[in-house]
Design a protein around this motif. Structure first.
Motif, PDB file in Angstrom:
ATOM      1  N   SER A   1       0.817  -1.224   0.000  1.00  0.00           N
ATOM      2  CA  SER A   1       0.000   0.000   0.000  1.00  0.00           C
ATOM      3  C   SER A   1       0.849   1.271   0.000  1.00  0.00           C
ATOM      4  CB  SER A   1      -0.932   0.015   1.214  1.00  0.00           C
ATOM      5  OG  SER A   1      -0.192  -0.005   2.421  1.00  0.00           O
ATOM      6  N   LYS A   2       2.106   1.175  -0.417  1.00  0.00           N
ATOM      7  CA  LYS A   2       2.993   2.338  -0.365  1.00  0.00           C
ATOM      8  C   LYS A   2       2.495   3.490  -1.238  1.00  0.00           C
ATOM      9  CE  LYS A   2       6.222   0.373  -3.777  1.00  0.00           C
ATOM     10  NZ  LYS A   2       7.622  -0.122  -3.957  1.00  0.00           N
ATOM     11  N   ASN A   3       1.743   3.170  -2.301  1.00  0.00           N
ATOM     12  CA  ASN A   3       1.201   4.228  -3.150  1.00  0.00           C
ATOM     13  C   ASN A   3       0.057   4.989  -2.468  1.00  0.00           C
ATOM     14  OD1 ASN A   3      -0.485   1.930  -3.321  1.00  0.00           O
ATOM     15  ND2 ASN A   3      -1.370   2.651  -5.245  1.00  0.00           N
ATOM     16  N   GLN A   4      -0.375   4.502  -1.297  1.00  0.00           N
ATOM     17  CA  GLN A   4      -1.443   5.168  -0.540  1.00  0.00           C
ATOM     18  C   GLN A   4      -0.910   5.894   0.693  1.00  0.00           C
ATOM     19  OE1 GLN A   4      -3.858   1.445  -0.147  1.00  0.00           O
ATOM     20  NE2 GLN A   4      -5.509   2.687  -0.987  1.00  0.00           N
ATOM     21  N   ASP A   5       0.398   6.006   0.797  1.00  0.00           N
ATOM     22  CA  ASP A   5       1.001   6.572   2.006  1.00  0.00           C
ATOM     23  C   ASP A   5       0.518   7.995   2.305  1.00  0.00           C
ATOM     24  OD1 ASP A   5       2.391   4.551   3.191  1.00  0.00           O
ATOM     25  OD2 ASP A   5       4.336   5.542   3.099  1.00  0.00           O
ATOM     26  N   ILE A   6       0.382   8.816   1.290  1.00  0.00           N
ATOM     27  CA  ILE A   6      -0.059  10.196   1.524  1.00  0.00           C
ATOM     28  C   ILE A   6      -1.458  10.202   2.143  1.00  0.00           C
ATOM     29  CG2 ILE A   6      -0.720  12.363   0.429  1.00  0.00           C
ATOM     30  CD1 ILE A   6       1.525  11.899  -1.602  1.00  0.00           C
ATOM     31  N   LYS A   7      -2.349   9.381   1.597  1.00  0.00           N
ATOM     32  CA  LYS A   7      -3.707   9.300   2.143  1.00  0.00           C
ATOM     33  C   LYS A   7      -3.695   8.720   3.545  1.00  0.00           C
ATOM     34  CE  LYS A   7      -8.405   7.834   1.044  1.00  0.00           C
ATOM     35  NZ  LYS A   7      -9.283   7.154   0.057  1.00  0.00           N
ATOM     36  N   LYS A   8      -2.881   7.683   3.765  1.00  0.00           N
ATOM     37  CA  LYS A   8      -2.794   7.064   5.086  1.00  0.00           C
ATOM     38  C   LYS A   8      -2.342   8.081   6.130  1.00  0.00           C
ATOM     39  CE  LYS A   8      -0.597   3.076   5.109  1.00  0.00           C
ATOM     40  NZ  LYS A   8       0.313   1.973   4.712  1.00  0.00           N
ATOM     41  N   ARG A   9      -1.344   8.870   5.773  1.00  0.00           N
ATOM     42  CA  ARG A   9      -0.835   9.890   6.701  1.00  0.00           C
ATOM     43  C   ARG A   9      -1.884  10.966   6.982  1.00  0.00           C
ATOM     44  NH1 ARG A   9       4.709  10.302   7.509  1.00  0.00           N
ATOM     45  NH2 ARG A   9       5.992   8.778   6.400  1.00  0.00           N
ATOM     46  N   SER A  10      -2.730  11.238   6.004  1.00  0.00           N
ATOM     47  CA  SER A  10      -3.746  12.286   6.183  1.00  0.00           C
ATOM     48  C   SER A  10      -4.881  11.844   7.097  1.00  0.00           C
ATOM     49  CB  SER A  10      -4.322  12.697   4.818  1.00  0.00           C
ATOM     50  OG  SER A  10      -5.180  11.694   4.305  1.00  0.00           O
TER      51      SER A  10
END
Length: 224
Positions: free
Chosen positions: A192-201
């Motif tokens: 899921s590394k491509n979702q990191d920005i969303k995860k952090r948000s």
């Protein structure tokens, strides 16, 4: 992160165990048996669904004649060897679970996976004694991002949601924890590394491994 926390609730796949890539391979093989190529949008479409919801989605989308229970049985058979023999624990999991046990912090697993695979991997990795309860999304009304699974886990642990900390690896899971009024720490997972920005948000904390929790080197996210 653990101040005033009475229970820690864990997602399983991609959080405690490095298993997310297993399902892509299974989906490719399973659909390939019907002459169907893996759709590019499939993973996003099923993210957060329970094992039962996912089987029902497959049955309807691909018009399979098999029942939901038959599809689930096929998946369990396809995945069981992977889970019991090849899947590995995420870095630092055992030390963190030992810490929680020694400090009388209650623990639960809240997973979208099947109970058969959960029980198999917990026994194979010898971590079953570290968990007070195991809840699957098939036991509640709706999968993630509904808060149902985390609220049910907290209920079984007899702990208020506000006193729980959740560990999750995907946005739908993070939202489920937040919708349950719990603090959420998201963990890096290659899948899921491509979702990191969303995860952090969405989350309250971010870690690369569970070692960072014990070392106090985790990242505090400013999402309040």
């Amino acid at each position: 992160m653990l101040n005033d926390i009475k229970a820690v609730l864990f997602d399983l796949d991609g959080t405690l165990i490095d298993s997310m890539s297993v399902w892509k391979d299974i989906d490719i093989e399973f659909l390939g048996n019907y002459g169907i190529e893996l759709p590019a949008d499939l993973q996003n479409s099923i993210e957060g669904m329970s094992f039962t919801e996912t089987a029902d989605y497959f049955r309807k989308r691909f018009q399979f004649k098999e029942s939901v229970e038959e599809i689930k049985a096929i998946w369990n058979e396809m995945a069981y060897e992977h889970y019991t023999q090849f899947v590995k624990l995420k870095d630092g999991v055992l030390d963190f679970l030992s810490y929680l046990k020694s400090h009388n912090i209650r623990t639960g697993i809240s997973t979208s996976n099947s109970i058969e695979l959960v029980q198999g991997v917990l026994k194979a990795k010898e971590i079953e004694p570290y968990f007070d309860v195991v809840v699957t999304a098939c036991q509640v009304n709706a999968g993630k991002p509904s808060p149902d699974i985390y609220l049910e886990t907290a209920r079984l642990l007899n702990v208020e949601p506000k006193d729980c900390l959740v560990f999750e690896d995907i946005p739908m899971g993070i939202m489920a924890g937040k919708n349950a009024n719990m603090k959420v720490c998201t963990i890096y997972d290659d899948f899921s590394k491509n979702q990191d920005i969303k995860k952090r948000s969405l989350a309250d904390y971010y870690i690369n491994t569970f070692k960072e929790v014990l070392e106090g080197t985790y990242e505090v996210l400013m999402n309040e």
